[in-house]
Design an enzyme around this catalytic site. Structure first.
Site, PDB file in Angstrom:
ATOM      1  N   ALA A 172     -40.603 -76.462  20.332  1.00 16.61           N
ATOM      2  CA  ALA A 172     -40.167 -75.443  21.191  1.00 16.61           C
ATOM      3  C   ALA A 172     -41.081 -75.245  22.290  1.00 16.61           C
ATOM      4  O   ALA A 172     -42.211 -74.680  22.232  1.00 16.61           O
ATOM      5  CB  ALA A 172     -40.252 -73.912  20.476  1.00 16.61           C
TER       6      ALA A 172
ATOM      7  N   GLY B  46     -46.540 -78.776  25.072  1.00 20.00           N
ATOM      8  CA  GLY B  46     -45.317 -79.296  24.488  1.00 20.00           C
ATOM      9  C   GLY B  46     -45.223 -80.768  24.617  1.00 20.00           C
ATOM     10  O   GLY B  46     -44.969 -81.507  23.896  1.00 20.00           O
ATOM     11  N   GLY B  47     -45.299 -81.183  26.011  1.00 26.42           N
ATOM     12  CA  GLY B  47     -45.166 -82.570  26.290  1.00 26.42           C
ATOM     13  C   GLY B  47     -46.273 -83.215  25.837  1.00 26.42           C
ATOM     14  O   GLY B  47     -46.106 -84.509  25.447  1.00 26.42           O
TER      15      GLY B  47
ATOM     16  N   ARG C  57     -35.078 -74.655  28.105  1.00 25.03           N
ATOM     17  CA  ARG C  57     -34.121 -74.252  28.840  1.00 25.03           C
ATOM     18  C   ARG C  57     -33.865 -75.199  30.245  1.00 25.03           C
ATOM     19  O   ARG C  57     -32.765 -75.109  30.754  1.00 25.03           O
ATOM     20  CB  ARG C  57     -34.335 -72.877  29.523  1.00 25.03           C
ATOM     21  CG  ARG C  57     -34.258 -71.662  28.409  1.00 25.03           C
ATOM     22  CD  ARG C  57     -34.582 -70.301  28.933  1.00 25.03           C
ATOM     23  NE  ARG C  57     -36.021 -70.075  29.543  1.00 25.03           N
ATOM     24  CZ  ARG C  57     -36.475 -68.993  30.082  1.00 25.03           C
ATOM     25  NH1 ARG C  57     -35.544 -67.898  30.243  1.00 25.03           N
ATOM     26  NH2 ARG C  57     -37.797 -69.173  30.504  1.00 25.03           N
TER      27      ARG C  57
ATOM     28  N   LYS D 110     -52.243 -68.093  21.914  1.00 21.24           N
ATOM     29  CA  LYS D 110     -53.492 -67.122  21.392  1.00 21.24           C
ATOM     30  C   LYS D 110     -53.198 -65.526  21.512  1.00 21.24           C
ATOM     31  O   LYS D 110     -53.421 -64.638  20.660  1.00 21.24           O
ATOM     32  CB  LYS D 110     -54.949 -67.191  22.063  1.00 21.24           C
ATOM     33  CG  LYS D 110     -54.864 -67.305  23.427  1.00 21.24           C
ATOM     34  CD  LYS D 110     -54.482 -68.441  24.267  1.00 21.24           C
ATOM     35  CE  LYS D 110     -54.592 -68.442  25.792  1.00 21.24           C
ATOM     36  NZ  LYS D 110     -54.329 -69.764  25.979  1.00 21.24           N
TER      37      LYS D 110
ATOM     38  N   GLU E  98     -54.590 -70.195  37.176  1.00 26.79           N
ATOM     39  CA  GLU E  98     -53.052 -69.624  37.642  1.00 26.79           C
ATOM     40  C   GLU E  98     -53.095 -69.015  38.623  1.00 26.79           C
ATOM     41  O   GLU E  98     -54.029 -68.530  39.314  1.00 26.79           O
ATOM     42  CB  GLU E  98     -52.706 -68.836  36.399  1.00 26.79           C
ATOM     43  CG  GLU E  98     -52.662 -69.549  34.955  1.00 26.79           C
ATOM     44  CD  GLU E  98     -51.574 -70.652  34.795  1.00 26.79           C
ATOM     45  OE1 GLU E  98     -50.663 -70.572  35.611  1.00 26.79           O
ATOM     46  OE2 GLU E  98     -51.749 -71.211  33.804  1.00 26.79           O
TER      47      GLU E  98
ATOM     48  N   LYS F 281     -58.968 -64.760  21.930  1.00 21.73           N
ATOM     49  CA  LYS F 281     -59.484 -65.836  21.139  1.00 21.73           C
ATOM     50  C   LYS F 281     -60.539 -65.111  20.261  1.00 21.73           C
ATOM     51  O   LYS F 281     -60.875 -65.604  19.187  1.00 21.73           O
ATOM     52  CB  LYS F 281     -59.982 -66.670  22.058  1.00 21.73           C
ATOM     53  CG  LYS F 281     -58.973 -67.466  22.664  1.00 21.73           C
ATOM     54  CD  LYS F 281     -59.527 -68.479  23.784  1.00 21.73           C
ATOM     55  CE  LYS F 281     -58.422 -69.252  24.688  1.00 21.73           C
ATOM     56  NZ  LYS F 281     -59.120 -70.028  25.942  1.00 21.73           N
TER      57      LYS F 281
END
Length: 429
Positions: free
Chosen positions: A10, A16-17, A46, A106, A191, A206
């Site tokens: 998911a 994920g990749g 999605r 986390k 980010e 963590k």
């Protein structure tokens, strides 16, 4: 060879990749080492854009929660992220359907790990989260298994690569926090909204997990004292170097007579300690045990490949039929250890003041410190600028946290203070 272990993934973002790539590229190696094929049967995201991955043979779900319930899978890997929302629903649905869960999340574990672990353990399922702490460093496995015969006395480390990169760059270039942060964002190390990283929240997630595993206590994120690195200035890093220290954002959990002390904040650490030498985006975790003494783990704490490596390590354990209790012991046996109040912490401190260069100022400061039972070890002052603010740096002997904080409040109220006093704790590792 045993029947295949079927995996549903998911979230097809960076981690994920990477997980899909690893499972595809090293399928033969995993089958050899686990004794059975590990195969992906379904993925969920999605966004159906082309990611350069071979996904044609997998069933695609737009709804990750539906996949967790309906996919032909033994394991659901949650790599969506977020402390709740869809990520939590995916894990709950997977466990309800009798599927093992592996996650790199986390925040999810820090806030909901106890409930998820209890639900998984009640069904004899695994909740794996090695990738949630320190990326590719196998720190959860080390605590739960490699050091199972030790009482942990303390666990601490650099748990956020973004902050470590920023502090390293500030030291190496002499630039200020805001400039280096902007560069980190441009390079993809930070980010667009860096708050979780630079304000210490990511590290606190963590640390809360590490403390639970290390000390066998209930997971308590709210017990973590949290400070970030926004207030660290280039001048602090320069003074630290002159005093024989480096500044690192650390998460520290210690067993004390008053309870478990959990704290996240910038620290000064001696140049000759292993953790002082960990630079850039790397993480490091140190465990002090009663029989093993000190064990240092260092490696990449984030990124596609290291995090995917940790995700697949949990999948491999499931393939082998290994099911270690989520936090080292069954959730029902975790003890509710009291939280040691931060006000009762004792240690040495670095203090930087920006004060007006005029007669009597230092006498006022010394009087405040004396009245709060704070003992100075050393004082540094560079340059003279009569009537103008100048930096004054002090280090103290071991002092109660509350006394130090109250002293700085009083010093900040002096008319001679040009800006709020800055304090960084000195750690005697």
């Amino acid at each position: 060879m045993s029947r295949p272990l079927k995996v549903a993934v998911a979230g097809l973002g960076t981690v994920g990749g990477g997980t899909v790539k690893l499972l595809q590229a090293n399928a033969a190696l995993l089958a050899e080492r686990t004794g059975r094929p590990v195969v992906i049967t379904a993925v969920a995201d999605r966004d159906r854009r082309d990611r350069g991955l071979s996904l044609d043979t997998y069933r695609w779900f737009d709804d990750a929660v539906a996949m967790a319930s309906d996919a032909d899978a033994d394991v659901v890997v949650e790599l969506i992220g977020g402390a709740g929302g869809v990520a939590l629903k995916v894990c709950e649905a997977a466990i309800a359907a009798g599927r093992h869960v592996v996650t790199a999340n986390k925040a999810l574990i820090a806030h909901h790990g106890m409930a998820l672990a209890a639900a998984a353990e009640a069904k004899g399922l695994t909740l794996g989260y090695e990738a949630a702490v320190a990326g590719g460093i196998p720190i959860i496995k080390s605590l739960r298994e490699g050091l199972v015969g030790n009482h942990a006395r303390r666990v601490y480390g650099i748990l956020n690569g973004t902050c470590n990169y920023i502090l390293t760059q500030m030291r190496e270039t002499g630039r200020e926090f805001a400039t280096v942060l902007a560069e980190a964002q441009a390079l993809g190390y930070a980010e667009a909204d860096p708050s979780f990283d630079v304000d210490g929240i990511d590290t606190a997630h963590k640390l809360a997990i590490l403390a639970s595993v290390a000390f066998g206590c209930t997971l308590d994120f709210d017990a973590v004292h949290i400070e970030g690195i926004r207030h660290v200035a280039a001048v602090d890093i320069a003074f630290a170097q002159e005093l024989g220290y480096r500044i690192k954002l650390l998460g520290i959990a210690t067993q004390t007579e008053a309870g478990i002390e959990r704290r996240v904040h910038p620290c000064m650490v001696r140049l000759d300690t292993p953790i002082a030498q960990v630079d850039g985006v790397f993480n490091a975790v140190v465990i002090d045990g009663d029989f093993v003494d000190r064990v240092v783990h260092e490696g990449r704490g984030a990124g596609e490949r290291p995090t995917a490596s940790a995700v697949v390590a949990d999948i491999a354990d499931i393939a082998r039929g290994r099911n270690v209790p989520t936090f080292g012991v069954p959730v029902a046996t975790l003890h509710a250890a009291p939280a040691a109040p931060m006000s009762e912490h004792r240690g040495a401190f670095y203090v930087r003041l920006m004060v007006l260069d005029r007669p009597g100022v230092f006498a006022d400061i010394a009087a405040i410190l004396r009245d709060h039972d704070v003992s100075m070890e050393a004082v540094l002052q560079r340059g003279r600028a009569p009537g103008e603010p100048v930096p004054v740096v002090m280090t103290t002997h071991d002092t109660a946290e509350a006394a130090m904080v109250h002293s700085l409040v009083k010093i900040g109220e002096l008319g001679s203070s040009a800006e709020p006093p800055r304090m960084i704790r000195i750690e005697p590792f």
